[in-house]
Design an enzyme around this catalytic site. Structure first.
Site, PDB file in Angstrom:
ATOM      1  CG  ASN A  43      -6.052   2.664   6.071  1.00 26.29           C
ATOM      2  OD1 ASN A  43      -6.241   1.535   6.506  1.00 26.29           O
ATOM      3  ND2 ASN A  43      -5.037   3.410   6.445  1.00 26.29           N
ATOM      4  N   GLY A  84       2.387   5.649   9.598  1.00 23.81           N
ATOM      5  CA  GLY A  84       3.760   6.057   9.280  1.00 23.81           C
ATOM      6  C   GLY A  84       4.724   4.911   9.488  1.00 23.81           C
ATOM      7  CG  ASN A  85       5.646   2.551  13.070  1.00 21.23           C
ATOM      8  OD1 ASN A  85       5.130   2.968  14.104  1.00 21.23           O
ATOM      9  ND2 ASN A  85       6.964   2.499  12.906  1.00 21.23           N
ATOM     10  CB  SER A  86       2.510   1.695   6.634  1.00 21.75           C
ATOM     11  OG  SER A  86       1.255   1.585   7.244  1.00 21.75           O
ATOM     12  CG  ASP A 110       0.466  -4.177   2.844  1.00 20.50           C
ATOM     13  OD1 ASP A 110       0.945  -3.637   1.829  1.00 20.50           O
ATOM     14  OD2 ASP A 110      -0.290  -3.589   3.627  1.00 20.50           O
ATOM     15  CG  PHE A 138       0.593  -5.293   6.849  1.00 22.78           C
ATOM     16  CD1 PHE A 138      -0.767  -5.254   6.586  1.00 22.78           C
ATOM     17  CD2 PHE A 138       1.145  -6.491   7.267  1.00 22.78           C
ATOM     18  CE1 PHE A 138      -1.564  -6.383   6.743  1.00 22.78           C
ATOM     19  CE2 PHE A 138       0.366  -7.624   7.416  1.00 22.78           C
ATOM     20  CZ  PHE A 138      -1.004  -7.573   7.156  1.00 22.78           C
ATOM     21  CG  ASP A 139      -3.750  -3.072   9.333  1.00 24.16           C
ATOM     22  OD1 ASP A 139      -3.929  -1.991   9.922  1.00 24.16           O
ATOM     23  OD2 ASP A 139      -4.637  -3.629   8.662  1.00 24.16           O
ATOM     24  CG  HIS A 191      -0.481   0.193   2.528  1.00 27.97           C
ATOM     25  ND1 HIS A 191      -0.208  -0.840   3.392  1.00 27.97           N
ATOM     26  CD2 HIS A 191      -0.208   1.321   3.224  1.00 27.97           C
ATOM     27  CE1 HIS A 191       0.209  -0.362   4.553  1.00 27.97           C
ATOM     28  NE2 HIS A 191       0.218   0.952   4.477  1.00 27.97           N
ATOM     29  CG  ASN A 244      -7.862  -1.851   6.497  1.00 30.65           C
ATOM     30  OD1 ASN A 244      -6.747  -2.084   6.935  1.00 30.65           O
ATOM     31  ND2 ASN A 244      -8.249  -0.624   6.168  1.00 30.65           N
TER      32      ASN A 244
END
Length: 707
Positions: free
Chosen positions: A323, A641-643, A217, A659-660, A80, A208
């Site tokens: 999201n 932001g950590n994604s 991801d 990722f989540d 993403h 999600n």
């Protein structure tokens, strides 16, 4: 005024609270004992230096995190996070969103969307004394804001005398401390690999923020530089960047209970906000924001229905809105589940009782607490107005016109005196944002979006709306607004960036006329916001100094709220018990088959399903599971932001990507609860298995040292 040293404010004088904390590298010494206790096997001192491995392999994409995983500038992040570049390079007949993208060779790697950057961390240093130089308690809020901004610009300008560096100064603990973050800005970023959406976004919005999860991801960029190693715009002659270090792919995968660490650039958290700020956000702002996003999302879906070209153009905007919408719903539910309002009120009451219990502390922090309460009430009253005004910027040509006119007005000042975002250092990124519009804009859809935004705007009380804007819009009318504007043409749009303000004021382009009409109101709104921000910094910095002293008196250290700067966090791979069910820490390939329906969002590729059914696991099966793990849960403390953040094992090796999180845990933006908070990672074994067995990305596996 009580004085706290930088070391005290950054927590080196007290032990850490286990699990909670997005820690600055400089705080590593204060939590070294706990890191060892939790199971880290590298020297914790390595985490104190962002210039050395493993932290210097961590990169930012300016909104997502990433990391280098080869000596040839290969960068891994989330699917993403590369989605905008996949969308930008897609079109009917070349639908990389659906089919995925894999470059067979270096020559086949394609430029990312305009504005795509890789920022390589080089330094993170304390500049508090320089940032607070010249501040006095007698300044107005606006004067204080302007002095802080002048100090910030001077520091950034000095830092950016080094070629191709992007520097920024961020506030910590409400402005009690400031750090300058220095990064190398790599301008030539190319898309290397993204799996099909049926892998990279498997489960879509249905899954999600949910568990169990089966989402692949991940995606890959590559950083390119000129032959002399300097950062340069795209050129066919550029060569892959050679990072100072890169992460080693772990040979052994994770098991339940293993130590893990995440390093990246978390966006924003609000854990140190007051109880009144939390109450307003969850009782008033978030319910309105959720509807605001839902209405926008529904508008995009309705406007693009039946038009594949328009659907591709607005895919990234829609995914982002959905999201955030789901995240907001989770925060509302989470606040109720953990009793956030009562928790914040109790914590604040205890802190303020500690202040009141000592005359010296009351003298140091009492006035700041009272001042902050007044400022918070003022800010809360403005929040919904600003939210609804922001809807107008969804109309891309209006935003382009406002951006270009502001550039013209800012260019009337010396560069050092211009607003942040409108200095010479910012021009290239502005050009790229305005260029992106060409593949993310449809006039028919944009008009529908603007009409919906005007409905939002109409909800603002009349005395808070911009009468000049409303009058000009009524004069022009929506039909002429779109029929007569030339801003839909990229060359025309970009040309306005070089025109003087007088040219805008004489223009007959309807969007330009609207931008000019809105200018006085925009200036007044910015000045009011800056005055409030200056007063907030003065009160909140002192308030937070008191909170740090209070925590130290209890033998605690507290991490600053996330603000987009480099952080690390750590925890354990573990599941979670819920009423009537138990979450195991890993999901596996078999769950993909069980979920698969052959229809979006559960439409796994046929080749992947065949490999699963054949039990063709290669070397990627986990012995304890007897199959390939897909996603896993951990207790690491993360946020937006950590994604794309690299997940590291106890030896500092790459074992996956954050990722989540789970929907119950998104409330951790406001209050961390180790019982309910879980982060979700894609397991590196699933990533590597797909690369070999499904997509045939052997070139990349060899480059990363896997094969």
């Amino acid at each position: 005024m009580a004085a706290l040293s930088a070391a005290t404010m950054l927590g080196t004088a007290a032990p850490a609270i286990a699990a909670e904390g997005m820690w600055l590298p400089s705080q590593a010494p204060s939590i070294a004992a706990d890191l060892r206790k939790e199971g880290i096997q590298i020297d914790p001192a390595l985490l104190a230096n962002p210039k050395a491995a493993p932290l210097n392999a961590i990169a930012s994409l300016g909104g997502c995190s990433a990391s280098f995983v080869s000596p040839e500038g290969l960068v891994v992040t989330n699917h993403h996070c590369v989605y905008g570049s996949v969308q930008y390079n897609s079109k009917p007949g070349q639908d990389y969103l659906t089919d995925g993208f894999l470059a067979p060779s270096l020559a086949d790697e394609v430029p990312g969307a305009p504005g795509t950057r890789i920022f390589v961390i080089e330094d993170l240093r304390d500049v508090t004394s320089a940032m607070t130089r010249g501040l006095t308690d007698r300044m107005s809020g606006l004067a204080r804001y302007e002095r802080i901004e002048a100090n910030r610009k001077a520091l950034i300008a000095e830092c950016e005398k080094q070629a191709s560096r992007r520097c920024d100064v961020r506030a910590y603990y409400g402005g009690a401390t400031y750090f300058l973050q220095q990064q190398l800005e790599i301008k030539d970023v190319r898309l290397v690999y993204a799996p099909a959406s049926a892998i990279g976004n498997y489960g879509g919005e249905v899954d999600n923020w949910q568990w169990p999860r089966h989402t692949g991801d991940w995606g890959f960029y590559r950083a390119y530089v000129a032959k002399d190693g300097s950062s340069a715009p795209y050129s066919k002659d550029n060569v892959p960047y050679r990072p100072k270090s890169f992460l080693k792919i772990a040979k052994q995968g994770l098991n339940d209970g293993d130590f893990v660490m995440v390093a990246g650039f978390p966006g924003v958290t609000y854990r140190h906000r007051t109880a009144e700020e939390a109450k307003f956000n969850f009782e008033t702002y978030f319910p309105a924001f959720q509807k605001f996003l839902s209405d926008y999302s529904d508008t995009i879906v309705r406007a693009t229905a039946g038009d594949r070209g328009a659907t591709i153009k607005y895919a990234s905007a829609l995914r982002s809105a959905d999201n955030y919408k789901k995240n907001t719903a989770g925060q509302l539910a989470g606040a109720e589940a953990i009793g956030l309002a009562g928790r914040k009120a109790a914590e604040e009451q205890a802190y303020r009782a500690w202040i009141a219990a000592d005359p010296a502390r009351q003298a140091d922090y009492g006035a700041a607490a009272a001042a902050l309460d007044r400022i918070v009430a003022e800010a809360n009253a403005q929040e919904l107005v600003d939210l609804r005004k922001s809807a107008l910027n969804r109309a891309q040509l209006l935003l382009a016109a406002r951006t270009a006119y502001r550039w013209a007005k800012e260019r009337e000042k010396p560069d050092a005196g211009r607003d942040a975002g409108y200095q010479d250092r910012d021009r290239a990124q502005t050009v790229e944002r305005l260029t992106q519009i060409e593949r993310r804009f449809d006039p028919r859809v944009d008009r529908i979006i603007l009409e919906q935004a005007l409905g939002e705007y109409a909800l603002i009380p009349a005395d808070k709306r911009d009468a000049a804007f409303e009058a000009k819009l009524k004069e022009i009318g929506l039909d002429r607004l779109y029929a007569d504007s030339k801003l839909g043409d990229t060359a025309t749009r970009l040309a306005w960036l070089d025109k003087p303000a007088a040219a805008f004021e004489a223009s007959d382009d309807p969007f330009i006329r609207l931008a000019v009409a809105m200018w006085p109101g925009d200036v007044a709104a910015r000045n009011a916001a800056r005055d409030l921000e200056g007063r907030d910094q003065q009160a909140r910095a002192e308030y937070m100094k008191g909170m740090l002293a209070y925590a130290e008196s209890q033998g605690r250290a507290i991490a600053p709220d996330a603000n987009g700067s480099l952080r690390f966090t750590y925890g354990k791979v573990t599941g979670k018990a819920r009423d009537g069910m138990s979450w195991s820490p890993f999901t596996t390939l078999q769950g993909i088959v069980e979920k698969d329906t052959g229809r979006e969002p559960f439409n796994a590729p046929a080749k992947q399903l065949a490999a699963i059914k054949a039990k063709d696991y290669g070397s990627y099966a986990a012995p304890a599971l007897g199959t390939v793990p897909v996603n896993y849960l951990s207790t690491v403390d993360t946020t937006g932001g950590n994604s794309g953040s690299a997940t590291l094992n106890a030896q500092g090796e790459f074992v996956g990507l954050l990722f989540d999180g789970t929907i119950e845990g998104v409330i951790s933006n406001w209050a961390f609860d180790p019982v309910i908070t879980r982060s979700i990672h894609v397991d590196s074994r699933y990533m590597l298995w797909n690369m070999e067995k499904v997509d045939g990305a052997d070139r990349l596996l060899t480059e990363m040292g896997v094969k």
